[in-house]
Design an enzyme around this catalytic site. Structure first.
Site, PDB file in Angstrom:
ATOM      1  N   HIS A  79       0.829  -1.225   0.000  1.00 31.55           N
ATOM      2  CA  HIS A  79       0.000   0.000   0.000  1.00 31.55           C
ATOM      3  C   HIS A  79       0.856   1.266   0.000  1.00 31.55           C
ATOM      4  CE1 HIS A  79      -3.103  -2.876   0.829  1.00 31.55           C
ATOM      5  NE2 HIS A  79      -3.998  -1.928   0.628  1.00 31.55           N
ATOM      6  N   PRO A  80       0.384   2.275  -0.743  1.00 31.39           N
ATOM      7  CA  PRO A  80       1.122   3.542  -0.753  1.00 31.39           C
ATOM      8  C   PRO A  80       0.851   4.315   0.535  1.00 31.39           C
ATOM      9  CG  PRO A  80      -0.923   3.792  -1.968  1.00 31.39           C
ATOM     10  CD  PRO A  80      -0.867   2.349  -1.530  1.00 31.39           C
ATOM     11  N   SER A  96      -6.565   4.284  -5.526  1.00 33.67           N
ATOM     12  CA  SER A  96      -6.001   5.006  -4.382  1.00 33.67           C
ATOM     13  C   SER A  96      -6.177   6.511  -4.532  1.00 33.67           C
ATOM     14  CB  SER A  96      -4.495   4.741  -4.267  1.00 33.67           C
ATOM     15  OG  SER A  96      -4.288   3.573  -3.573  1.00 33.67           O
ATOM     16  N   GLU A  99      -9.668   7.371  -3.570  1.00 29.60           N
ATOM     17  CA  GLU A  99      -9.900   7.162  -2.126  1.00 29.60           C
ATOM     18  C   GLU A  99      -9.247   8.260  -1.296  1.00 29.60           C
ATOM     19  OE1 GLU A  99     -10.111   2.378  -2.950  1.00 29.60           O
ATOM     20  OE2 GLU A  99      -8.293   3.217  -2.091  1.00 29.60           O
ATOM     21  N   GLN A 100      -8.009   8.586  -1.636  1.00 26.88           N
ATOM     22  CA  GLN A 100      -7.300   9.611  -0.855  1.00 26.88           C
ATOM     23  C   GLN A 100      -7.978  10.972  -1.036  1.00 26.88           C
ATOM     24  OE1 GLN A 100      -3.124   9.445  -0.320  1.00 26.88           O
ATOM     25  NE2 GLN A 100      -2.947   7.280  -0.779  1.00 26.88           N
ATOM     26  N   PHE A 131       1.201   2.640   7.464  1.00 26.28           N
ATOM     27  CA  PHE A 131      -0.099   2.796   8.114  1.00 26.28           C
ATOM     28  C   PHE A 131      -1.184   2.681   7.037  1.00 26.28           C
ATOM     29  CE2 PHE A 131      -3.543   5.872   9.147  1.00 26.28           C
ATOM     30  CZ  PHE A 131      -4.014   5.286  10.315  1.00 26.28           C
ATOM     31  N   VAL A 132      -2.138   1.764   7.251  1.00 24.88           N
ATOM     32  CA  VAL A 132      -3.227   1.591   6.279  1.00 24.88           C
ATOM     33  C   VAL A 132      -4.571   1.798   6.973  1.00 24.88           C
ATOM     34  CG1 VAL A 132      -4.381  -0.023   4.706  1.00 24.88           C
ATOM     35  CG2 VAL A 132      -1.891   0.034   4.785  1.00 24.88           C
ATOM     36  N   CYS A 134      -8.934   2.663   5.750  1.00 25.93           N
ATOM     37  CA  CYS A 134      -9.869   2.815   4.626  1.00 25.93           C
ATOM     38  C   CYS A 134     -10.212   4.299   4.484  1.00 25.93           C
ATOM     39  CB  CYS A 134     -11.120   1.981   4.890  1.00 25.93           C
ATOM     40  SG  CYS A 134     -12.351   2.162   3.595  1.00 25.93           S
ATOM     41  N   ALA A 135      -9.602   4.943   3.487  1.00 27.62           N
ATOM     42  CA  ALA A 135      -9.730   6.401   3.358  1.00 27.62           C
ATOM     43  C   ALA A 135     -11.158   6.818   3.037  1.00 27.62           C
ATOM     44  CB  ALA A 135      -8.761   6.901   2.282  1.00 27.62           C
TER      45      ALA A 135
HETATM   46  N1  LIG Z   1      -1.948   3.694   3.274  1.00 31.23           N
HETATM   47  C1  LIG Z   1      -3.257   3.531   3.005  1.00 31.23           C
HETATM   48  O1  LIG Z   1      -4.090   3.437   3.888  1.00 31.23           O
HETATM   49  N2  LIG Z   1      -3.597   3.499   1.701  1.00 31.23           N
HETATM   50  C2  LIG Z   1      -4.870   3.346   1.258  1.00 31.23           C
HETATM   51  N3  LIG Z   1      -6.081   3.519   1.982  1.00 31.23           N
HETATM   52  C3  LIG Z   1      -7.063   3.613   1.077  1.00 31.23           C
HETATM   53  O2  LIG Z   1      -8.257   3.755   1.345  1.00 31.23           O
HETATM   54  N4  LIG Z   1      -6.575   3.538  -0.180  1.00 31.23           N
HETATM   55  C4  LIG Z   1      -5.218   3.415  -0.136  1.00 31.23           C
HETATM   56  O3  LIG Z   1      -4.398   3.351  -1.044  1.00 31.23           O
END
Ligand SMILES: NC(=O)N[C@H]1NC(=O)NC1=O
Length: 184
Positions: A79-80, A96, A99-100, A131-132, A134-135
């Protein structure tokens, strides 16, 4: 802007169409529902037929849940960073990026950017994975406070918590592809 500038929305696939896909097509359609991890889609294909999008999601969850801790960490490492270098340079996957943006991470103030960068670095240094979260289910303020709070957890708790967030991201990505009203 011409009509060609706007990407047409992909039509949602009925589950019957998903069930009849070759593994090549299935991987190409679902290969990024878990970020950069087409292996997950390649493994889940064997669970066909799916009765609906929930059963498809369940297969992805079962696959990630049965991974040893190193595998879970590996999924997180794909994950980025949130609002990281890739986001700044336009190098994120389409998913991504959307989402971001939905969390408002593209509108951080300079101070918020600094804080986010600092906390992301601390987190990666402590745990060895990013750190991940759910954006799409959080706004930038909740992400910053969550990041600060989760820094206090143990590595094992964070690997499991991170994968729970990956499963939420996966569900929303599946709902962008599969018609949720269609049943087998
Ligand atoms: N680091 C991270 O949480 N990345 C992610 N979260 C999300 O919802 N999309 C992503 O790429």
């Amino acid at each position: 802007m011409t009509k060609h500038d706007k990407k047409p929305r992909m039509s949602l696939k009925p589950i019957s169409v998903v069930n009849s896909m070759s593994y090549e097509d299935f991987i190409s359609l679902f290969g990024n529902v878990i970020e950069h991890c087409s292996l997950c889609a390649a493994a889940v294909w064997r669970d066909r037929p799916f009765s609906d999008v929930n059963s498809l999601h369940k297969s992805f969850c079962q696959f990630t849940d049965q991974l040893p801790i190193g595998g879970k960490e590996g999924i997180l490492r794909l994950h980025p960073d949130l609002a990281g270098r890739l986001a700044m340079s336009g190098g994120l996957t389409n998913e991504s990026t959307k989402e971001q943006q939905s969390a408002g991470l593209n509108t951080l103030t300079d101070q918020e950017k600094k804080t986010m960068h600092h906390l992301n670095q601390q987190y990666k240094q402590k745990f060895g994975f990013p750190f991940v979260i759910c954006a799409r289910e959080n706004k930038k303020e909740a992400i910053l406070t969550g990041l600060e709070r989760r820094l206090n957890n143990s590595g094992e708790t964070e690997a499991v918590t991170g994968v729970e967030e990956v499963k939420k991201i996966c569900r929303l990505r599946l709902l962008d592809i599969v018609d949720s009203s269609s049943k087998l």
